[in-house]
Scaffold this active site. Sequence first.
Site, PDB file in Angstrom:
ATOM      1  CG  ASN A 103      -1.857   1.296   1.373  1.00 49.46           C
ATOM      2  OD1 ASN A 103      -2.285   1.503   0.378  1.00 49.46           O
ATOM      3  ND2 ASN A 103      -2.058   1.778   2.542  1.00 49.46           N
ATOM      4  CG  HIS A 105      -0.942   5.985   4.929  1.00 54.09           C
ATOM      5  ND1 HIS A 105      -2.211   5.943   5.084  1.00 54.09           N
ATOM      6  CD2 HIS A 105      -0.383   6.833   5.969  1.00 54.09           C
ATOM      7  CE1 HIS A 105      -2.485   6.760   5.958  1.00 54.09           C
ATOM      8  NE2 HIS A 105      -1.655   7.219   6.387  1.00 54.09           N
TER       9      HIS A 105
HETATM   10  C1  GAR Z   1      -2.944   8.893  -2.730  1.00 55.94           C
HETATM   11  O1  GAR Z   1      -2.164   9.837  -2.193  1.00 55.94           O
HETATM   12  C2  GAR Z   1      -2.461   7.783  -1.770  1.00 55.94           C
HETATM   13  O2  GAR Z   1      -1.403   8.000  -0.809  1.00 55.94           O
HETATM   14  C3  GAR Z   1      -3.997   7.882  -0.864  1.00 55.94           C
HETATM   15  O3  GAR Z   1      -4.856   8.063  -1.892  1.00 55.94           O
HETATM   16  C4  GAR Z   1      -4.346   8.835  -2.902  1.00 55.94           C
HETATM   17  C5  GAR Z   1      -4.697   8.256  -4.076  1.00 55.94           C
HETATM   18  O4  GAR Z   1      -4.415   8.802  -5.427  1.00 55.94           O
HETATM   19  N1  GAR Z   1      -3.892   6.638  -0.171  1.00 55.94           N
HETATM   20  C6  GAR Z   1      -4.531   6.555   1.106  1.00 55.94           C
HETATM   21  O5  GAR Z   1      -5.048   7.736   1.852  1.00 55.94           O
HETATM   22  C7  GAR Z   1      -4.854   5.110   1.660  1.00 55.94           C
HETATM   23  N2  GAR Z   1      -5.006   5.413   3.099  1.00 55.94           N
HETATM   24  P1  GAR Z   1      -4.366   8.367  -6.468  1.00 55.94           P
HETATM   25  O6  GAR Z   1      -5.902   7.854  -6.902  1.00 55.94           O
HETATM   26  O7  GAR Z   1      -4.360   9.578  -7.534  1.00 55.94           O
HETATM   27  O8  GAR Z   1      -3.390   7.384  -7.054  1.00 55.94           O
END
Ligand code: GAR
Length: 210
Positions: A103, A105
Site C-alpha cells: 500500500n 499511505h
Molecule cells: C494517494 O495519495 C494515496 O497515498 C492515498 O490516496 C491517494 C490516491 O491517489 N491513499 C490513502 O490515503 C490510503 N489510506 P491516486 O488515486 O491519484 O493514486
Amino acid sequence: MIKIAVLVSGSGSNLQALIDANLSGKIVGVISNKPEAYALERAKKNGIQTAIIEHKQYPNREAFDDVMHQQLLAWNIDLVILAGFMRILSAKFVQSWEGKMVNIHPSLLPYYKGMHTHQRVLNTGDTLHGCTVHYVTAELDAGQALAQGVIQVNLHDDAHSLTQRVHVLEHIIYPQAVEWICNGTIQHLENGNVLYKGQHLEKPIQFCNV
Ligand code: GAR
C-alpha cells in the site's frame, strides 16, 4: 514474470505512475470498488482489463473481499498493489495476501495512520511530511515500511498543496518499491522478515525532496 493487480477507488495517478514505469512485472488487471473511478479509464487506455466490484452490493466486508479474492485468483495474481484503495480489508483477505500486498499511505508512518493526514500534519505544525510504501498487515497502516518520500512543510503550505507535493513523491517511490519487489531486490520471507539486497531491512529506504 510477476503478475500484478492494482486496487483503486479514485483518480489513479499512482496507477498511472506504475503503468508509465514499465515495470518488469506485468499489470494484469485493475479492480475498483467505485464504478466512476477515473483509474478505470487509465487502465482501459492502456489495454489493462478491469473489474468493478462495488462494496455497496455486498452484505458485509468479508463477502466483498471474497469476490475480490476470487477475481485475483482468476487473474493468477502474484502481487496486489493498493493505490488509493479506500476500503479497510478483512483480516482473512489480508492473511491470504500477506507478503504479497503493498500500500502507499500519505504520511511518514508510523505517524498519521488513517485519513486526512495532510490537515493533521498542518494542525500539529510538523516540519516534515511525506508518504510511505508498506506491506499490508491486518493492523491498519502498520506493516513493514519499504520506502518513504520526505518533504519539508513550508509556511505557505495548505492541505491542497501538501496533497500535490506528496503526490509527486508517491509517483517516484511507489514504482521504485514495486520494481524492487518485481526484480527480487526486496524479498518478503515466510517468517515475515523483509530483505533489501539480501540484508534485513531495518528501516524504509528514504527519498528526500525537502
Ligand atoms: C494517494 O495519495 C494515496 O497515498 C492515498 O490516496 C491517494 C490516491 O491517489 N491513499 C490513502 O490515503 C490510503 N489510506 P491516486 O488515486 O491519484 O493514486
